[in-house]
Design a protein around this motif. Structure first.
Motif, PDB file in Angstrom:
ATOM      1  N   ASN A 253     -10.586  -0.005  61.655  1.00  0.00           N
ATOM      2  CA  ASN A 253     -11.360  -0.196  62.882  1.00  0.00           C
ATOM      3  C   ASN A 253     -11.298   1.014  63.814  1.00  0.00           C
ATOM      4  N   TYR A 254     -10.655   2.087  63.375  1.00  0.00           N
ATOM      5  CA  TYR A 254     -10.441   3.270  64.209  1.00  0.00           C
ATOM      6  C   TYR A 254     -10.898   4.534  63.489  1.00  0.00           C
ATOM      7  N   GLU A 255     -11.119   5.587  64.265  1.00  0.00           N
ATOM      8  CA  GLU A 255     -11.287   6.926  63.709  1.00  0.00           C
ATOM      9  C   GLU A 255      -9.884   7.499  63.584  1.00  0.00           C
ATOM     10  N   VAL A 256      -9.476   7.841  62.386  1.00  0.00           N
ATOM     11  CA  VAL A 256      -8.093   8.251  62.153  1.00  0.00           C
ATOM     12  C   VAL A 256      -8.020   9.756  61.887  1.00  0.00           C
ATOM     13  N   TYR A 257      -7.055  10.381  62.560  1.00  0.00           N
ATOM     14  CA  TYR A 257      -6.845  11.817  62.446  1.00  0.00           C
ATOM     15  C   TYR A 257      -5.373  12.119  62.191  1.00  0.00           C
ATOM     16  N   LEU A 258      -5.144  13.267  61.616  1.00  0.00           N
ATOM     17  CA  LEU A 258      -3.814  13.838  61.515  1.00  0.00           C
ATOM     18  C   LEU A 258      -3.985  15.343  61.556  1.00  0.00           C
ATOM     19  N   ALA A 259      -2.882  16.048  61.561  1.00  0.00           N
ATOM     20  CA  ALA A 259      -2.953  17.502  61.707  1.00  0.00           C
ATOM     21  C   ALA A 259      -2.437  18.208  60.473  1.00  0.00           C
ATOM     22  N   ASP A 260      -2.768  19.499  60.398  1.00  0.00           N
ATOM     23  CA  ASP A 260      -2.231  20.355  59.341  1.00  0.00           C
ATOM     24  C   ASP A 260      -0.720  20.186  59.232  1.00  0.00           C
ATOM     25  N   ARG A 261      -0.057  20.037  60.381  1.00  0.00           N
ATOM     26  CA  ARG A 261       1.398  19.915  60.415  1.00  0.00           C
ATOM     27  C   ARG A 261       1.862  18.689  59.629  1.00  0.00           C
ATOM     28  N   VAL A 262       1.110  17.603  59.707  1.00  0.00           N
ATOM     29  CA  VAL A 262       1.452  16.385  58.951  1.00  0.00           C
ATOM     30  C   VAL A 262       1.377  16.674  57.451  1.00  0.00           C
ATOM     31  N   ILE A 263       0.335  17.371  57.044  1.00  0.00           N
ATOM     32  CA  ILE A 263       0.179  17.727  55.627  1.00  0.00           C
ATOM     33  C   ILE A 263       1.367  18.583  55.173  1.00  0.00           C
ATOM     34  N   GLU A 264       1.744  19.551  56.003  1.00  0.00           N
ATOM     35  CA  GLU A 264       2.902  20.395  55.677  1.00  0.00           C
ATOM     36  C   GLU A 264       4.161  19.549  55.507  1.00  0.00           C
ATOM     37  N   GLU A 265       4.378  18.610  56.410  1.00  0.00           N
ATOM     38  CA  GLU A 265       5.563  17.758  56.343  1.00  0.00           C
ATOM     39  C   GLU A 265       5.532  16.868  55.101  1.00  0.00           C
ATOM     40  N   LEU A 266       4.374  16.325  54.775  1.00  0.00           N
ATOM     41  CA  LEU A 266       4.257  15.466  53.599  1.00  0.00           C
ATOM     42  C   LEU A 266       4.436  16.251  52.306  1.00  0.00           C
ATOM     43  N   ASN A 267       4.005  17.489  52.299  1.00  0.00           N
ATOM     44  CA  ASN A 267       4.138  18.330  51.104  1.00  0.00           C
ATOM     45  C   ASN A 267       5.589  18.669  50.781  1.00  0.00           C
ATOM     46  N   ARG A 268       6.504  18.440  51.702  1.00  0.00           N
ATOM     47  CA  ARG A 268       7.924  18.680  51.452  1.00  0.00           C
ATOM     48  C   ARG A 268       8.548  17.591  50.592  1.00  0.00           C
ATOM     49  N   ALA A 269       7.860  16.471  50.456  1.00  0.00           N
ATOM     50  CA  ALA A 269       8.390  15.356  49.658  1.00  0.00           C
ATOM     51  C   ALA A 269       8.314  15.694  48.174  1.00  0.00           C
ATOM     52  N   SER A 270       9.183  15.068  47.415  1.00  0.00           N
ATOM     53  CA  SER A 270       9.153  15.264  45.965  1.00  0.00           C
ATOM     54  C   SER A 270       8.143  14.302  45.344  1.00  0.00           C
ATOM     55  N   GLU A 271       7.741  14.614  44.129  1.00  0.00           N
ATOM     56  CA  GLU A 271       6.834  13.720  43.400  1.00  0.00           C
ATOM     57  C   GLU A 271       7.612  12.486  42.951  1.00  0.00           C
ATOM     58  N   PRO A 272       7.030  11.333  42.828  1.00  0.00           N
ATOM     59  CA  PRO A 272       5.621  11.012  43.029  1.00  0.00           C
ATOM     60  C   PRO A 272       5.270  10.681  44.479  1.00  0.00           C
ATOM     61  N   LEU A 273       6.269  10.727  45.379  1.00  0.00           N
ATOM     62  CA  LEU A 273       5.999  10.396  46.783  1.00  0.00           C
ATOM     63  C   LEU A 273       4.925  11.284  47.385  1.00  0.00           C
ATOM     64  N   ARG A 274       5.020  12.590  47.133  1.00  0.00           N
ATOM     65  CA  ARG A 274       4.044  13.522  47.715  1.00  0.00           C
ATOM     66  C   ARG A 274       2.622  13.109  47.340  1.00  0.00           C
ATOM     67  N   GLU A 275       2.412  12.796  46.087  1.00  0.00           N
ATOM     68  CA  GLU A 275       1.083  12.383  45.640  1.00  0.00           C
ATOM     69  C   GLU A 275       0.654  11.077  46.318  1.00  0.00           C
ATOM     70  N   ASN A 276       1.577  10.130  46.433  1.00  0.00           N
ATOM     71  CA  ASN A 276       1.269   8.868  47.126  1.00  0.00           C
ATOM     72  C   ASN A 276       0.885   9.114  48.578  1.00  0.00           C
ATOM     73  N   PHE A 277       1.654   9.966  49.255  1.00  0.00           N
ATOM     74  CA  PHE A 277       1.355  10.295  50.658  1.00  0.00           C
ATOM     75  C   PHE A 277      -0.044  10.887  50.787  1.00  0.00           C
ATOM     76  N   LEU A 278      -0.320  11.892  49.981  1.00  0.00           N
ATOM     77  CA  LEU A 278      -1.601  12.599  50.092  1.00  0.00           C
ATOM     78  C   LEU A 278      -2.774  11.709  49.710  1.00  0.00           C
ATOM     79  N   ASN A 279      -2.582  10.831  48.745  1.00  0.00           N
ATOM     80  CA  ASN A 279      -3.648   9.876  48.409  1.00  0.00           C
ATOM     81  C   ASN A 279      -3.906   8.902  49.551  1.00  0.00           C
ATOM     82  N   ALA A 280      -2.863   8.475  50.214  1.00  0.00           N
ATOM     83  CA  ALA A 280      -3.001   7.507  51.309  1.00  0.00           C
ATOM     84  C   ALA A 280      -3.819   8.060  52.471  1.00  0.00           C
ATOM     85  N   ILE A 281      -3.759   9.362  52.671  1.00  0.00           N
ATOM     86  CA  ILE A 281      -4.451   9.963  53.825  1.00  0.00           C
ATOM     87  C   ILE A 281      -5.723  10.709  53.446  1.00  0.00           C
TER      88      ILE A 281
END
Length: 148
Positions: A36-64
């Motif tokens: 029901n909302y316009e959802v945003y995040l920043a480059d910084r969020v992507i950087e933080e999520l990319n620090r996770a190990s697989e398969p979490l990183r892939e799950n995070f990036l797919n979710a957003i």
């Protein structure tokens, strides 16, 4: 027109957090309401999520994958420095300041976070509102997912 929401990294990671099932369930419920909302995040969020190990990183990036990603502008860095100078955030939590600033400079009225230590606090909301008013930015409601 939909209300804009900025997602902090903690909300995305909570979707997959098996250690705190109650928080995971509350996040999943809130995630459904994000439609029901316009959802945003920043480059910084992507950087933080990319620090996770697989398969979490892939799950995070797919979710957003359907959310808009905002760059960090020069105005954002200037306002983040103001937040630090005014004592809203200690310098070591500069990234937390950046999350609030990105929402502020992009006129996003809600920042969603599970970070109760440095973000979801009355004192932070009040101080951010004061500085944003002085600097001609709109206030940002910093809330936890169940409040959405």
């Amino acid at each position: 027109m939909k209300i804009k929401v900025y997602l902090n990294t903690s909300v995305i990671s909570a979707l997959f957090d098996q250690c705190t099932p109650e928080r995971k369930l509350m996040t999943e419920s809130s995630w459904e309401r994000l439609k029901n909302y316009e959802v945003y995040l920043a480059d910084r969020v992507i950087e933080e999520l990319n620090r996770a190990s697989e398969p979490l990183r892939e799950n995070f990036l797919n979710a957003i994958s359907n959310f808009d990603v905002l760059p960090i502008s020069e105005k954002a860095y200037l306002l983040a420095n103001t937040y630090i100078e005014q004592g809203i955030f200690p310098e070591k939590y500069y990234d937390d300041a950046l999350h609030v600033v990105i929402a502020s400079v992009n006129q996003i009225g809600i920042l969603l976070s599970w970070n109760f230590t440095h973000l979801v606090k009355l004192k932070i909301r009040r101080m951010v509102a004061l500085i944003n008013t002085i600097e001609n930015y709109l206030p940002v409601e910093i809330i936890s997912p169940p409040e959405l």
